[in-house]
Design a protein around this motif. Structure first.
Motif, short mmCIF file in Angstrom:
data_model
loop_
_atom_site.label_atom_id
_atom_site.label_comp_id
_atom_site.label_asym_id
_atom_site.label_seq_id
_atom_site.Cartn_x
_atom_site.Cartn_y
_atom_site.Cartn_z
N GLN A 94 -22.38 -18.94 -85.84
CA GLN A 94 -21.12 -18.27 -85.45
C GLN A 94 -21.20 -18.25 -83.94
O GLN A 94 -22.36 -18.25 -83.49
N PRO A 95 -20.18 -18.32 -83.23
CA PRO A 95 -20.27 -18.21 -82.06
C PRO A 95 -20.83 -16.88 -81.56
O PRO A 95 -21.03 -15.85 -82.41
N ARG A 146 -25.16 -22.07 -80.43
CA ARG A 146 -23.92 -21.36 -81.17
C ARG A 146 -22.95 -22.37 -81.25
O ARG A 146 -22.52 -23.17 -80.19
N PRO A 147 -22.26 -22.54 -82.36
CA PRO A 147 -20.89 -23.41 -82.14
C PRO A 147 -19.62 -22.70 -81.44
O PRO A 147 -19.72 -21.64 -81.45
N GLU A 148 -18.81 -23.76 -81.10
CA GLU A 148 -17.74 -23.23 -80.33
C GLU A 148 -16.51 -23.14 -81.37
O GLU A 148 -16.59 -23.93 -82.37
N LEU A 149 -15.84 -22.25 -81.13
CA LEU A 149 -14.49 -22.04 -81.87
C LEU A 149 -13.61 -23.16 -81.40
O LEU A 149 -13.48 -23.62 -80.23
N ASP A 178 -21.91 -11.29 -86.08
CA ASP A 178 -21.94 -12.43 -85.19
C ASP A 178 -23.24 -12.43 -84.15
O ASP A 178 -23.47 -13.40 -83.61
N THR A 222 -14.95 -23.30 -86.68
CA THR A 222 -16.05 -24.09 -86.08
C THR A 222 -16.45 -24.97 -87.13
O THR A 222 -15.85 -24.84 -88.18
N HIS A 223 -17.26 -26.09 -86.68
CA HIS A 223 -17.22 -27.22 -87.42
C HIS A 223 -18.12 -26.89 -88.69
O HIS A 223 -18.13 -27.61 -89.86
N TYR A 224 -19.02 -25.94 -88.81
CA TYR A 224 -19.76 -25.67 -90.12
C TYR A 224 -18.74 -25.43 -91.48
O TYR A 224 -19.15 -25.30 -92.35
N VAL A 237 -13.78 -16.86 -86.15
CA VAL A 237 -13.85 -17.81 -87.45
C VAL A 237 -13.20 -17.21 -88.53
O VAL A 237 -13.10 -16.27 -88.93
N SER A 259 -8.58 -20.49 -85.92
CA SER A 259 -9.75 -20.93 -85.29
C SER A 259 -10.89 -21.05 -86.20
O SER A 259 -10.90 -20.44 -87.31
#
Length: 300
Positions: free
Chosen positions: A155-156, A13-16, A149, A25-27, A174, A23
Motif C-alpha cells: 500500500q502507499p 511502496r506503490p503509487e496511487l 497502511d 495501485t498496480h497490485y 486504494v 484510486s
C-alpha cells in the motif's frame, strides 16, 4: 501458496493512480483482464468490503458455517487467504488471487474482493451469485486503514495522521472513496436481491444475531449450539491469536509496526480524531451521505 520472503517484502511502496475513476495501485489492476473474465459459478459466494471493514471476520464466519463441521482441519492448517482468496490481488512473488479462486476445491467457493460495485466481474451478476457486503462506519474505518497502511508493503505510505485524514475524505485511498463504495453497494442492493448488506457495528454488538441473519440469507440451517460455537470462535481476541486467520504468515505485512488485527472496536476513532478534525469530518459527511436509508453508528 509459494512464498519467497526476500522477494515478497517489497522495497518500494506503490503509487496511487486513477483507474476508471477510482484510486488504485498496480497490485490490484495488473491482472485486470483475467479478473474481469473470471468465471463465477452460481453457488459462489462473494465477500465484498471496503478495506478494513471486517472482511477477514466475515470470511472466517462463512468458512466455519460451510466447512467447520465437515473439514475442521482446514481451519488449523490453511491460512484464511488461501481458504478465501482475494480475487484481484497480484503480487509478483505470490500466487495470483484469481488463480487461487479458480483452483478452490470447495463447494461453495468463498471469494473476497475490495472492488467498488462497478468493478465486480460480470459473471457474478450473470450467475446470480450471493454476495455478502460488510460496511463499517467511516471514522473507525479510516483509523483502521491508517494503521494497516503503516504496516503493509503493498500500500502507499500512510504518512502522518492529519494528512491521511484529509486523503481519506478526498477518496485518495486504494479502492477509492469510502463514500462511493458503501453507497454504490447499497444502491446495487435495491435492484439485486442477492446482496446481504451487513454492518460491522451490528456484528460487534451481537455476533450470534448477525450469524443467524447470515444463515437465513444463505438458506443454511445450523443448530443453535453450532452457531453459538462459531460466534465464540470468531471473537476478536481469539482470531487475533489464530495464525490461520490473523495474516501473520504473510510476508508483506510488518507486525512490528502494527498487527493486522489491531483492536476490533467501535469508537476507537475518538483516540485519533482531534475536536477540529471531528467537526471537519461531520460537515463533510453531511454533504456526501445523501441517502437517509443508509445509516451508520460511530459508537454502540
Amino acid at each position: 501458496m509459494s512464498l519467497n520472503p526476500e522477494k515478497a517484502i517489497l522495497s518500494t511502496r506503490p503509487e496511487l493512480f486513477d483507474f476508471h475513476g477510482v484510486s488504485m495501485t498496480h497490485y490490484f489492476t495488473d491482472n485486470w483482464e483475467n479478473v474481469q473474465n473470471f468465471q463465477a459459478r452460481p453457488d459462489d459466494i462473494l465477500i465484498a468490503t471496503y478495506p478494513k471493514a471486517g472482511t477477514t471476520w466475515v470470511s472466517q464466519i462463512l468458512d466455519l458455517l460451510y466447512f467447520g463441521q465437515t473439514c475442521p482441519e482446514r481451519h488449523n492448517n490453511i491460512p484464511i487467504y488461501e481458504r478465501v482468496p482475494f480475487l484481484e490481488i497480484a503480487i509478483p512473488s505470490l500466487d495470483l488471487g484469481k488463480d487461487l479462486a479458480d483452483k478452490l476445491p470447495t463447494t461453495p467457493r468463498l471469494i473476497k474482493t475490495h472492488f467498488p460495485v462497478q468493478f465486480v466481474p460480470k459473471s457474478f451478476w450473470e450467475q446470480n451469485c450471493r454476495i455478502v457486503y460488510v460496511a463499517r462506519n467511516a471514522k473507525d474505518n479510516m483509523v483502521s486503514f491508517f494503521h494497516f497502511d503503516r504496516m503493509i508493503a503493498i500500500q502507499p505510505e500512510a504518512g502522518e495522521w492529519n494528512n491521511y485524514f484529509h486523503r481519506f475524505l478526498e477518496g485518495q485511498m486504494v479502492f477509492g472513496s469510502w463514500y462511493d463504495h458503501v453507497n454504490g453497494w447499497w444502491k446495487k442492493k435495491q435492484n439485486y436481491s442477492n446482496i446481504h448488506y451487513m454492518f460491522y457495528e451490528d456484528m460487534i454488538e451481537d455476533t450470534e444475531r448477525e450469524i443467524d441473519k447470515l444463515c437465513s440469507f444463505l438458506g443454511l440451517s445450523r443448530s443453535a449450539e453450532e452457531r453459538k460455537m462459531i460466534s465464540g470462535g470468531v471473537q476478536f481476541d481469539k482470531m487475533k491469536k489464530n495464525e490461520m486467520a490473523n495474516y501473520s504468515t504473510l510476508p508483506v505485512m510488518d507486525f512490528k509496526i502494527s498487527p493486522f488485527m489491531r483492536k476490533g472496536k467501535v469508537g476507537d476513532w475518538k483516540n485519533h480524531f482531534t475536536v477540529a478534525q471531528n467537526e471537519v469530518f461531520d460537515e463533510d459527511y453531511k454533504k456526501k451521505m445523501k441517502d437517509p436509508t443508509l445509516q451508520f453508528r460511530t459508537e454502540i
